[in-house]
Scaffold this motif. Structure first.
Motif, mmCIF file in Angstrom:
data_model
loop_
_atom_site.group_PDB
_atom_site.id
_atom_site.type_symbol
_atom_site.label_atom_id
_atom_site.label_comp_id
_atom_site.label_asym_id
_atom_site.label_seq_id
_atom_site.Cartn_x
_atom_site.Cartn_y
_atom_site.Cartn_z
ATOM 1 N N MET A 1 42.246 42.442 49.543
ATOM 2 C CA MET A 1 42.981 42.096 50.924
ATOM 3 C C MET A 1 44.267 41.146 50.676
ATOM 4 O O MET A 1 44.503 40.301 49.851
ATOM 5 N N ASP A 13 40.831 36.416 49.218
ATOM 6 C CA ASP A 13 39.448 37.060 49.580
ATOM 7 C C ASP A 13 38.787 36.616 50.751
ATOM 8 O O ASP A 13 39.482 35.910 51.783
ATOM 9 N N GLU A 14 37.710 36.783 51.255
ATOM 10 C CA GLU A 14 37.033 36.778 52.463
ATOM 11 C C GLU A 14 37.076 35.478 52.748
ATOM 12 O O GLU A 14 37.335 34.965 54.229
ATOM 13 N N LYS A 15 36.800 34.273 51.953
ATOM 14 C CA LYS A 15 36.846 33.083 52.284
ATOM 15 C C LYS A 15 37.935 32.385 52.764
ATOM 16 O O LYS A 15 38.095 31.248 53.645
ATOM 17 N N GLN A 16 39.154 32.932 52.350
ATOM 18 C CA GLN A 16 40.515 32.394 52.934
ATOM 19 C C GLN A 16 41.007 33.048 54.317
ATOM 20 O O GLN A 16 41.993 32.722 54.962
ATOM 21 N N ILE A 17 40.148 34.166 54.774
ATOM 22 C CA ILE A 17 40.730 34.869 55.954
ATOM 23 C C ILE A 17 41.236 33.907 57.214
ATOM 24 O O ILE A 17 42.152 33.941 57.505
ATOM 25 N N LYS A 18 40.375 33.077 57.515
ATOM 26 C CA LYS A 18 40.182 32.213 58.755
ATOM 27 C C LYS A 18 41.624 31.239 58.510
ATOM 28 O O LYS A 18 42.363 31.140 59.360
ATOM 29 N N GLN A 21 44.822 33.298 58.928
ATOM 30 C CA GLN A 21 44.809 33.911 60.068
ATOM 31 C C GLN A 21 45.207 32.632 61.296
ATOM 32 O O GLN A 21 46.353 32.749 61.866
ATOM 33 N N ILE A 27 46.180 39.685 58.577
ATOM 34 C CA ILE A 27 45.202 40.130 57.411
ATOM 35 C C ILE A 27 45.262 41.698 57.155
ATOM 36 O O ILE A 27 44.748 42.467 58.183
ATOM 37 N N GLY A 29 43.905 45.064 54.925
ATOM 38 C CA GLY A 29 42.957 45.607 53.897
ATOM 39 C C GLY A 29 43.951 46.155 52.705
ATOM 40 O O GLY A 29 44.934 46.377 52.546
ATOM 41 N N LEU A 35 43.575 44.286 59.547
ATOM 42 C CA LEU A 35 41.921 43.746 59.630
ATOM 43 C C LEU A 35 41.863 42.807 60.943
ATOM 44 O O LEU A 35 41.034 42.894 61.515
ATOM 45 N N HIS A 36 42.878 41.726 60.950
ATOM 46 C CA HIS A 36 42.919 40.779 61.711
ATOM 47 C C HIS A 36 44.478 40.411 62.177
ATOM 48 O O HIS A 36 45.310 40.626 60.931
#
Length: 111
Positions: A1, A13-18, A21, A27, A29, A35-36
């Motif tokens: 992503m 990766d998933e851990k870095q989204i917040k 954002q 964010i 895909g 996605l966000h």
């Protein structure tokens, strides 16, 4: 992503989204779908989405119908001004063909 903001794009990766954002990054895909949404945006989301849809439609050529209609209108006005019978022609190529084929009678000498 991906995290995307202005001219910056990062693979995350998933851990870095917040954290991205919170920093205002959208964010996306792997296929480019959102996605966000990033926080703190100044453009209303609805306006942004409308512009994205318009941009996509233009890139796909859907804006060409309006341009084509303008050309048809101009050609029809030309034909009418020069008394050229277009019949039922509505396509640009057909109208141009009729205009090219048009041979007005030359003015008679002495009249």
């Amino acid at each position: 992503m991906f995290a995307v903001k202005n001219n910056k794009q990062y693979t995350i990766d998933e851990k870095q989204i917040k954290s991205y954002q919170d920093a205002g990054f959208d964010i996306l895909g792997d296929e480019g779908e959102i996605l966000h949404h990033g926080r703190g945006k100044k453009v209303p989301f609805e306006e942004l989405e409308a512009l994205r849809k318009e941009n996509k439609a233009l890139k796909e050529g859907k804006g060409k119908e309006a341009d084509n209609q303008d050309v048809v209108d101009i050609l029809k006005a030309f034909a009418q001004e020069h008394e050229i019978d277009l019949g039922k022609s509505t396509a640009i190529s057909a109208i141009v063909k009729k205009i090219k084929e048009h041979n007005p009678e030359p003015p008679k000498v002495g009249e």
